[in-house]
Design an enzyme around this catalytic site. Structure first.
Site, PDB file in Angstrom:
ATOM      1  N   CYS A 109       0.532  -1.366  -0.018  1.00  0.00           N
ATOM      2  CA  CYS A 109       0.006   0.293  -0.361  1.00  0.00           C
ATOM      3  C   CYS A 109       0.741   1.011   0.123  1.00  0.00           C
ATOM      4  O   CYS A 109       1.084   2.783  -0.640  1.00  0.00           O
ATOM      5  CB  CYS A 109      -0.698  -0.062   1.290  1.00  0.00           C
ATOM      6  SG  CYS A 109      -1.720  -1.722   1.030  1.00  0.00           S
ATOM      7  N   HIS A 233      -3.045   6.970   3.235  1.00  0.00           N
ATOM      8  CA  HIS A 233      -3.563   5.472   2.456  1.00  0.00           C
ATOM      9  C   HIS A 233      -5.093   5.436   3.269  1.00  0.00           C
ATOM     10  O   HIS A 233      -5.363   5.060   4.424  1.00  0.00           O
ATOM     11  CB  HIS A 233      -2.561   4.369   2.717  1.00  0.00           C
ATOM     12  CG  HIS A 233      -2.869   2.970   2.633  1.00  0.00           C
ATOM     13  ND1 HIS A 233      -3.566   2.888   1.782  1.00  0.00           N
ATOM     14  CD2 HIS A 233      -2.742   1.663   3.589  1.00  0.00           C
ATOM     15  CE1 HIS A 233      -3.848   2.104   1.551  1.00  0.00           C
ATOM     16  NE2 HIS A 233      -3.830   0.545   2.275  1.00  0.00           N
ATOM     17  N   ASN A 263     -10.068  -0.259   0.845  1.00  0.00           N
ATOM     18  CA  ASN A 263      -8.568  -0.487   0.449  1.00  0.00           C
ATOM     19  C   ASN A 263      -7.849  -0.917  -0.223  1.00  0.00           C
ATOM     20  O   ASN A 263      -8.567  -2.298  -0.992  1.00  0.00           O
ATOM     21  CB  ASN A 263      -8.345  -1.554   2.121  1.00  0.00           C
ATOM     22  CG  ASN A 263      -6.518  -0.992   2.045  1.00  0.00           C
ATOM     23  OD1 ASN A 263      -5.430  -0.714   1.005  1.00  0.00           O
ATOM     24  ND2 ASN A 263      -6.258  -1.951   3.420  1.00  0.00           N
TER      25      ASN A 263
HETATM   26  N1  COA Z   1     -18.246  -8.484  11.188  1.00  0.00           N
HETATM   27  C1  COA Z   1     -18.869  -8.852  13.053  1.00  0.00           C
HETATM   28  N2  COA Z   1     -17.852  -9.097  14.195  1.00  0.00           N
HETATM   29  C2  COA Z   1     -16.497  -8.507  13.208  1.00  0.00           C
HETATM   30  C3  COA Z   1     -16.175  -8.859  12.259  1.00  0.00           C
HETATM   31  C4  COA Z   1     -16.918  -7.923  11.440  1.00  0.00           C
HETATM   32  N3  COA Z   1     -16.732  -7.980   9.750  1.00  0.00           N
HETATM   33  N4  COA Z   1     -14.813  -8.852  12.243  1.00  0.00           N
HETATM   34  C5  COA Z   1     -14.847  -9.040  13.298  1.00  0.00           C
HETATM   35  N5  COA Z   1     -15.149  -9.618  14.301  1.00  0.00           N
HETATM   36  C6  COA Z   1     -15.782  -9.675  15.484  1.00  0.00           C
HETATM   37  C7  COA Z   1     -14.663 -10.519  15.684  1.00  0.00           C
HETATM   38  O1  COA Z   1     -14.680 -11.596  15.736  1.00  0.00           O
HETATM   39  C8  COA Z   1     -13.812 -10.376  18.086  1.00  0.00           C
HETATM   40  O2  COA Z   1     -15.102 -10.812  18.177  1.00  0.00           O
HETATM   41  P1  COA Z   1     -14.867 -11.761  19.637  1.00  0.00           P
HETATM   42  O3  COA Z   1     -14.561 -10.407  20.170  1.00  0.00           O
HETATM   43  O4  COA Z   1     -16.170 -12.452  20.011  1.00  0.00           O
HETATM   44  O5  COA Z   1     -13.784 -11.898  19.595  1.00  0.00           O
HETATM   45  C9  COA Z   1     -14.302  -8.707  17.565  1.00  0.00           C
HETATM   46  O6  COA Z   1     -15.605  -8.260  16.319  1.00  0.00           O
HETATM   47  C10 COA Z   1     -13.168  -7.578  17.498  1.00  0.00           C
HETATM   48  O7  COA Z   1     -12.367  -7.814  16.635  1.00  0.00           O
HETATM   49  P2  COA Z   1     -11.214  -6.959  16.252  1.00  0.00           P
HETATM   50  O8  COA Z   1     -10.457  -7.335  15.735  1.00  0.00           O
HETATM   51  O9  COA Z   1     -11.076  -6.665  17.624  1.00  0.00           O
HETATM   52  O10 COA Z   1     -12.276  -5.506  15.664  1.00  0.00           O
HETATM   53  P3  COA Z   1     -11.333  -4.468  15.649  1.00  0.00           P
HETATM   54  O11 COA Z   1     -11.571  -3.840  15.922  1.00  0.00           O
HETATM   55  O12 COA Z   1      -9.809  -5.066  15.747  1.00  0.00           O
HETATM   56  O13 COA Z   1     -11.150  -4.611  14.004  1.00  0.00           O
HETATM   57  C11 COA Z   1     -10.337  -4.329  12.038  1.00  0.00           C
HETATM   58  C12 COA Z   1     -10.978  -5.635  12.954  1.00  0.00           C
HETATM   59  C13 COA Z   1      -9.590  -5.720  11.231  1.00  0.00           C
HETATM   60  C14 COA Z   1     -11.226  -3.581  11.482  1.00  0.00           C
HETATM   61  C15 COA Z   1      -9.296  -3.612  12.517  1.00  0.00           C
HETATM   62  O14 COA Z   1      -7.836  -4.637  13.238  1.00  0.00           O
HETATM   63  C16 COA Z   1      -8.166  -3.402  11.108  1.00  0.00           C
HETATM   64  O15 COA Z   1      -9.026  -2.720  10.200  1.00  0.00           O
HETATM   65  N6  COA Z   1      -6.769  -3.101  11.076  1.00  0.00           N
HETATM   66  C17 COA Z   1      -5.711  -2.784  10.030  1.00  0.00           C
HETATM   67  C18 COA Z   1      -5.955  -3.795   8.987  1.00  0.00           C
HETATM   68  C19 COA Z   1      -5.584  -3.097   8.331  1.00  0.00           C
HETATM   69  O16 COA Z   1      -5.641  -1.964   7.910  1.00  0.00           O
HETATM   70  N7  COA Z   1      -4.702  -3.743   7.154  1.00  0.00           N
HETATM   71  C20 COA Z   1      -4.213  -3.531   5.839  1.00  0.00           C
HETATM   72  C21 COA Z   1      -3.060  -2.733   5.849  1.00  0.00           C
HETATM   73  S1  COA Z   1      -2.284  -1.909   3.971  1.00  0.00           S
END
Ligand code: COA
Length: 308
Positions: A109, A233, A263
């Site tokens: 990215c 980004h 993204n």
């Molecule tokens: N819908 C509903 N629930 C979801 C979900 C979805 N699409 N995805 C994850 N969950 C759940 C998880 O299973 C977890 O449940 P649990 O508490 O029962 O285990 C809960 O939501 C929290 O998950 P978590 O991973 O802590 O959520 P988060 O707030 O960190 O959000 C991302 C997850 C992936 C959106 C976030 O971490 C993120 O954006 N990270 C950066 C990723 C990124 O930028 N990647 C590309 C880089 S170039």
């Protein structure tokens, strides 16, 4: 001495819109969760990377009033080329009638900002006109059954025509970085799909965007108060807001397209930049801060004066 000046810009997006509600038909998720945790409402899906790159490149050339044959080097930032070998850039070069060199670059990215800095170096050593494109079809490497991944990614392309100008040019400062010791937190193996430790990526993303932005500003001899618009980004709206807060930049000074496109990796910064230009948010004399991070982990920032 020659520096760079942006003289053309363009984007391309697939027609097909995939809304959060559509994803929620097959995944255990909801529009509310996705919007609240990521800022994404919908994304575009479809086409090939070369098709999107050609369309965005053609639009940028038209804006600059140039033909493909005027371009010395085509730089195509992508992580999702049409195939492994050859690169996708030659396909785009041929379609656009470019007679100069053509190469793909993959810094995930961060690729577009890496390309901007490389373009500046090419101009300093004799190139006169460069077409820089970021194009991706992340839908090809997304596991559509994994709710923590499928909600994030989309397809698209953005392009800039960059021309040599006498003197120092409009790239005022830059910072590039890489930390291959954390490859495992975000990767896609051959024939695989994106694997990610979302929380760890999130944590590191904010830190590297802030540090890299500060480093590029220091090289430009500027501080955050001099920045008219930050073009980050587009990975997660909360990452953008957190980085802005730590930098001391109001969120209103950020260009945001993640709500519409998700993204799009290498395409996300040019999509956000062109959106800001086309909506009249960028005026001549403005100072822009482009900053991104991605798999690698890589990061890249650039302070760009807008002199169009
Ligand atoms: N819908 C509903 N629930 C979801 C979900 C979805 N699409 N995805 C994850 N969950 C759940 C998880 O299973 C977890 O449940 P649990 O508490 O029962 O285990 C809960 O939501 C929290 O998950 P978590 O991973 O802590 O959520 P988060 O707030 O960190 O959000 C991302 C997850 C992936 C959106 C976030 O971490 C993120 O954006 N990270 C950066 C990723 C990124 O930028 N990647 C590309 C880089 S170039």
């Amino acid at each position: 001495m020659s520096g760079l000046r942006v003289t053309g810009w363009g984007t391309a997006l697939p027609d097909r819109v995939v809304t959060n509600a559509e994803l929620a038909e097959t995944l255990d998720t909801s529009d509310e969760w996705i919007v609240e945790r990521t800022g994404i409402s919908e994304r575009r899906v479809g086409g090939t990377t070369s098709e999107l790159a050609i369309a965005a490149g053609r639009a940028a050339l038209a804006k600059a009033g140039l033909e493909g044959s005027d371009i010395d080097v085509l730089l195509l930032a992508t992580t999702t080329g049409d195939r492994i070998v050859p690169a996708t850039a030659p396909t785009v070069q041929d379609a656009l009638g470019i007679t100069g060199g053509a190469v793909d670059l993959n810094a995930a990215c961060s690729g577009f900002v890496y390309g901007l800095v490389m373009a500046n170096g090419l101009l300093a050593t004799g190139a006169r006109r460069i077409l820089l494109i970021g194009a991706e079809t992340l839908s090809k490497i997304t596991d559509w059954s994994d709710r923590s991944n499928a909600i994030l990614f989309g397809d698209g392309a953005g392009a800039l025509v960059i021309e040599a100008t006498d003197g120092e040019g409009d790239l005022l400062g830059w910072d590039l970085g890489s930390d291959g010791s954390v490859t495992h937190i975000l990767k896609c193996e051959h024939q695989g799909t994106i694997e990610m430790d979302g929380k760890e990526v999130f944590r590191r993303a904010v830190r590297v965007m802030v540090d890299s932005s500060r480093a590029s500003l220091a090289k430009a001899g500027l501080d955050v108060g001099d920045i008219d618009l930050i073009v980050p980004h587009q990975a997660n709206l909360r990452i953008i807001h957190s980085a802005c807060q730590k930098l001391g930049i109001e969120p209103e000074r950020a260009s945001i397209v993640i709500d519409r496109y998700g993204n799009t990796s290498s395409a996300s910064i040019p999509l956000a930049l062109v959106d800001a230009i086309d909506s009249g948010r960028v005026t001549s004399g403005d100072t822009l801060l482009l900053t991104g991070f991605g798999a690698g982990m890589t990061w890249a920032s650039a302070v760009l004066r807008w002199s169009r």
